[in-house]
Write an enzyme that holds these catalytic residues in place. Structure first.
Site, PDB file in Angstrom:
ATOM      1  N   ALA A   8       1.357  -1.627   0.003  1.00  0.00           N
ATOM      2  CA  ALA A   8      -0.303  -0.106  -0.194  1.00  0.00           C
ATOM      3  C   ALA A   8       0.716   1.017  -0.243  1.00  0.00           C
ATOM      4  O   ALA A   8       0.745   1.971   0.752  1.00  0.00           O
ATOM      5  CB  ALA A   8      -1.242   0.018   1.326  1.00  0.00           C
ATOM      6  N   LYS A 177       9.673  -0.318 -19.741  1.00  0.00           N
ATOM      7  CA  LYS A 177       9.728   0.210 -18.320  1.00  0.00           C
ATOM      8  C   LYS A 177      11.126  -0.593 -17.915  1.00  0.00           C
ATOM      9  O   LYS A 177      11.524   0.332 -17.261  1.00  0.00           O
ATOM     10  CB  LYS A 177       8.817  -0.415 -17.938  1.00  0.00           C
ATOM     11  CG  LYS A 177       8.417   0.138 -16.264  1.00  0.00           C
ATOM     12  CD  LYS A 177       8.239   1.528 -16.168  1.00  0.00           C
ATOM     13  CE  LYS A 177       7.875   2.962 -15.217  1.00  0.00           C
ATOM     14  NZ  LYS A 177       6.996   1.564 -14.418  1.00  0.00           N
TER      15      LYS A 177
END
Length: 304
Positions: A8, A177
């Site tokens: 998170a 990426k």
């Protein structure tokens, strides 16, 4: 339908909000208990601020997990998953939204029956404190199947705003990426500078271009055509567009946290070794950043 969010941080919290806005129920998986039964985050987008309540549960809770978003740092992936292994259902939907490469294969081996996707995003977001998210850009998100997954997106992702784009070749997206991260992140960590300073300073710009040349030796040997232009052109453009940004690797060093260097430059160097390609600058940076990471970690332990 419940999406559990493992990791998170800034990106994990942003996508928890996006899933919640799209109609999914979300549950943050936290190690440290909170005083409330939800996490309140204030998302700042320009002059607009909105508050979101994100429910959480401890990783030790016994409820089943059928939909899991993994947004941890790459080195933490398997350790974090070990604490959840008994909860993740055999045919669960798992999305990996992380920097670096190498951890994807490990997750696929750990959950051979699961439907697994990888996703990459250019969303710009950072978290100055536990309850604040600052979004710099919406970014573009791509998602594609790694294992057992149908061609369509996992449930809840197709109604997100902005909507992710499905790709049939997520491997190419991951390498795009990775190549950009290999070019920008280690150099900003070496020089302790913002992205734009890599191109505004002539000496640093020359090192950046040399680094891009080495990276392209590997991608070309793998048969990958990353962009319509050269990697150097793309990296210089991104560094200019994100001139005031601090890379995640630099941020980790400044905050005395372990970096993801082994899953970024380390993965590139492993591929190069298998191809018998020598990458002197990348290898030097890999050693430098690992040493810096050890030094900052020792300094942190000394403070404690």
């Amino acid at each position: 339908m419940i999406w559990h969010i493992l990791g998170a941080g800034a990106i994990g919290s942003l996508f928890a909000i996006r899933l919640q806005q799209a109609g999914s129920t979300v549950q943050l998986l936290l190690r440290q208990p909170q005083t409330e039964d939800y996490y309140q985050l204030h998302l700042h987008k320009g002059k607009d601020t909105q508050a979101y309540r994100l429910p959480w549960q401890p990783v030790t809770q016994a409820t089943a997990i059928n939909h899991l978003l993994i947004a941890t740092k790459a080195p933490d992936t398997l350790t974090a998953l070990d604490s959840l292994a008994s909860r993740v259902q055999p045919n669960a939907d798992i999305v990996l939204l992380q920097n670096g490469m190498g951890q994807h294969e490990a997750v696929c081996r750990a959950f051979p029956q699961a439907r697994i996707w990888a996703a990459v995003t250019t969303a710009g977001v950072w978290r100055p404190d536990a309850n604040t998210l600052i979004q710099v850009s919406e970014g573009h998100t791509e998602i594609g199947s790694l294992q057992n997954a149908p061609t369509n997106m996992p449930k809840g992702w197709n109604t997100m705003t902005p909507p992710p784009a499905e790709t049939a070749d997520i491997y190419l997206s991951l390498w795009r990426k990775l190549a950009i991260n290999c070019a920008i992140n280690p150099l900003t960590a070496r020089y302790r500078c913002r992205n734009g300073e890599l191109v505004s300073d002539p000496q640093r710009r020359a090192v950046l271009l040399q680094l891009c040349h080495e990276i392209e030796q590997v991608t070309q040997a793998l048969g990958l055509s990353l962009f319509d232009t050269s990697l150097a052109d793309r990296v210089v453009h991104i560094a200019e567009q994100t001139a005031q940004n601090r890379s995640s690797m630099l941020t980790d060093l400044l905050n005395q946290r372990p970096t993801e260097i082994d899953y970024i430059t380390g993965h590139l160097c492993q591929q190069a070794q298998q191809l018998n390609i020598h990458l002197p600058l990348n290898e030097q940076l890999l050693t430098e950043i690992k040493q810096l990471s050890v030094q900052t970690h020792r300094a942190k332990l000394g403070e404690n």
